[in-house]
Design a protein around this motif. Structure first.
Motif, PDB file in Angstrom:
ATOM      1  N   ALA A  50      64.217  31.602  16.835  1.00 18.72           N
ATOM      2  CA  ALA A  50      64.541  30.479  17.711  1.00 18.72           C
ATOM      3  C   ALA A  50      65.294  29.429  16.905  1.00 18.72           C
ATOM      4  O   ALA A  50      64.745  28.836  15.982  1.00 18.72           O
ATOM      5  CB  ALA A  50      63.261  29.892  18.296  1.00 18.72           C
ATOM      6  N   ILE A  51      66.551  29.234  17.250  1.00 20.97           N
ATOM      7  CA  ILE A  51      67.340  28.164  16.654  1.00 20.97           C
ATOM      8  C   ILE A  51      66.950  26.856  17.343  1.00 20.97           C
ATOM      9  O   ILE A  51      66.876  25.813  16.733  1.00 20.97           O
ATOM     10  CB  ILE A  51      68.843  28.455  16.819  1.00 20.97           C
ATOM     11  CG1 ILE A  51      69.174  29.762  16.091  1.00 20.97           C
ATOM     12  CG2 ILE A  51      69.696  27.306  16.288  1.00 20.97           C
ATOM     13  CD1 ILE A  51      70.484  30.373  16.512  1.00 20.97           C
ATOM     14  N   GLU A  52      66.690  26.959  18.636  1.00 21.83           N
ATOM     15  CA  GLU A  52      66.165  25.870  19.456  1.00 21.83           C
ATOM     16  C   GLU A  52      64.918  26.418  20.145  1.00 21.83           C
ATOM     17  O   GLU A  52      64.710  27.627  20.181  1.00 21.83           O
ATOM     18  CB  GLU A  52      67.190  25.467  20.519  1.00 21.83           C
ATOM     19  CG  GLU A  52      68.516  25.013  19.965  1.00 21.83           C
ATOM     20  CD  GLU A  52      69.579  24.853  21.044  1.00 21.83           C
ATOM     21  OE1 GLU A  52      69.301  25.122  22.236  1.00 21.83           O
ATOM     22  OE2 GLU A  52      70.708  24.480  20.693  1.00 21.83           O
ATOM     23  N   THR A  53      64.105  25.563  20.725  1.00 19.57           N
ATOM     24  CA  THR A  53      62.928  26.022  21.436  1.00 19.57           C
ATOM     25  C   THR A  53      63.330  27.036  22.502  1.00 19.57           C
ATOM     26  O   THR A  53      64.253  26.793  23.275  1.00 19.57           O
ATOM     27  CB  THR A  53      62.173  24.841  22.078  1.00 19.57           C
ATOM     28  OG1 THR A  53      61.795  23.935  21.043  1.00 19.57           O
ATOM     29  CG2 THR A  53      60.939  25.314  22.814  1.00 19.57           C
ATOM     30  N   SER A  54      62.670  28.179  22.501  1.00 23.88           N
ATOM     31  CA  SER A  54      62.993  29.279  23.413  1.00 23.88           C
ATOM     32  C   SER A  54      61.705  29.903  23.930  1.00 23.88           C
ATOM     33  O   SER A  54      60.640  29.709  23.358  1.00 23.88           O
ATOM     34  CB  SER A  54      63.798  30.359  22.684  1.00 23.88           C
ATOM     35  OG  SER A  54      64.946  29.821  22.094  1.00 23.88           O
ATOM     36  N   LEU A  71      58.703  30.029  21.471  1.00 25.96           N
ATOM     37  CA  LEU A  71      58.994  29.925  20.047  1.00 25.96           C
ATOM     38  C   LEU A  71      59.614  28.563  19.798  1.00 25.96           C
ATOM     39  O   LEU A  71      60.538  28.165  20.507  1.00 25.96           O
ATOM     40  CB  LEU A  71      59.963  31.025  19.590  1.00 25.96           C
ATOM     41  CG  LEU A  71      59.499  32.466  19.743  1.00 25.96           C
ATOM     42  CD1 LEU A  71      60.606  33.426  19.301  1.00 25.96           C
ATOM     43  CD2 LEU A  71      58.242  32.716  18.933  1.00 25.96           C
ATOM     44  N   GLU A  72      59.122  27.874  18.812  1.00 20.50           N
ATOM     45  CA  GLU A  72      59.669  26.566  18.464  1.00 20.50           C
ATOM     46  C   GLU A  72      60.900  26.750  17.578  1.00 20.50           C
ATOM     47  O   GLU A  72      61.055  27.782  16.922  1.00 20.50           O
ATOM     48  CB  GLU A  72      58.617  25.726  17.744  1.00 20.50           C
ATOM     49  CG  GLU A  72      57.385  25.428  18.588  1.00 20.50           C
ATOM     50  CD  GLU A  72      57.699  24.669  19.863  1.00 20.50           C
ATOM     51  OE1 GLU A  72      58.596  23.798  19.863  1.00 20.50           O
ATOM     52  OE2 GLU A  72      57.042  24.952  20.881  1.00 20.50           O
ATOM     53  N   ALA A  73      61.760  25.754  17.538  1.00 19.88           N
ATOM     54  CA  ALA A  73      62.965  25.806  16.701  1.00 19.88           C
ATOM     55  C   ALA A  73      62.579  26.152  15.274  1.00 19.88           C
ATOM     56  O   ALA A  73      61.643  25.580  14.715  1.00 19.88           O
ATOM     57  CB  ALA A  73      63.691  24.466  16.746  1.00 19.88           C
ATOM     58  N   GLY A  74      63.267  27.140  14.700  1.00 22.70           N
ATOM     59  CA  GLY A  74      62.995  27.571  13.337  1.00 22.70           C
ATOM     60  C   GLY A  74      61.944  28.666  13.220  1.00 22.70           C
ATOM     61  O   GLY A  74      61.752  29.221  12.155  1.00 22.70           O
ATOM     62  N   GLU A  75      61.272  28.992  14.301  1.00 15.04           N
ATOM     63  CA  GLU A  75      60.227  30.013  14.274  1.00 15.04           C
ATOM     64  C   GLU A  75      60.829  31.409  14.433  1.00 15.04           C
ATOM     65  O   GLU A  75      61.797  31.603  15.157  1.00 15.04           O
ATOM     66  CB  GLU A  75      59.226  29.751  15.405  1.00 15.04           C
ATOM     67  CG  GLU A  75      57.989  30.605  15.321  1.00 15.04           C
ATOM     68  CD  GLU A  75      56.938  30.220  16.354  1.00 15.04           C
ATOM     69  OE1 GLU A  75      55.884  30.859  16.336  1.00 15.04           O
ATOM     70  OE2 GLU A  75      57.166  29.316  17.178  1.00 15.04           O
ATOM     71  N   ILE A  76      60.244  32.371  13.737  1.00 14.77           N
ATOM     72  CA  ILE A  76      60.694  33.758  13.790  1.00 14.77           C
ATOM     73  C   ILE A  76      59.523  34.630  14.215  1.00 14.77           C
ATOM     74  O   ILE A  76      58.414  34.478  13.710  1.00 14.77           O
ATOM     75  CB  ILE A  76      61.193  34.232  12.411  1.00 14.77           C
ATOM     76  CG1 ILE A  76      62.374  33.382  11.948  1.00 14.77           C
ATOM     77  CG2 ILE A  76      61.576  35.706  12.450  1.00 14.77           C
ATOM     78  CD1 ILE A  76      62.755  33.621  10.500  1.00 14.77           C
TER      79      ILE A  76
END
Length: 120
Positions: A50-54, A71-76
């Protein structure tokens, strides 16, 4: 009494440490932009960043939701399982997807910023 599960167990993939700027600036050609390389011998078949909240939902071949959450921004998230799987990604423009180490272009399967695709 505990038998091996008949359906694959999906678990989040957590990189060994925080992704370094160098690793992200020079990703391997097979990885999606912003995704760290998978560790050697990894069983992860789907990697979502997630580059942005998705919001992501993955269903198995029987239609059962095996992964579904924001998924929060930065989360994989990394998933393993048996194909075919159906994937729905909310905020497709802010999300990258890699399957078996190969980047997936979400643009052709995205409508109103929601990507829907079947992975075989």
């Amino acid at each position: 009494m505990s038998a091996a599960p008949s359906t694959p167990v999906l678990a989040p993939y957590v990189p060994a440490g925080p992704a370094s700027a160098v690793a992200l600036a020079q990703p391997p050609a097979a990885s999606a932009p912003g995704l760290p390389p998978l560790p050697p011998g990894s069983s992860v078949t789907i990697q979502i960043a997630a580059i942005e909240t998705s919001w992501v939902e993955v269903r198995d071949s029987r239609g059962k939701v095996v992964f579904g959450r924001q998924l929060e921004a930065g989360e994989i998230a990394g998933l393993e399982g048996v194909f075919p799987m159906r994937v729905k990604i909310g905020n497709a423009a802010g999300t990258t997807l890699s399957v078996r180490g190969q980047a997936v272009d979400l643009a052709p399967v995205t409508r109103d910023n929601v990507a829907r695709l079947e992975l075989k």
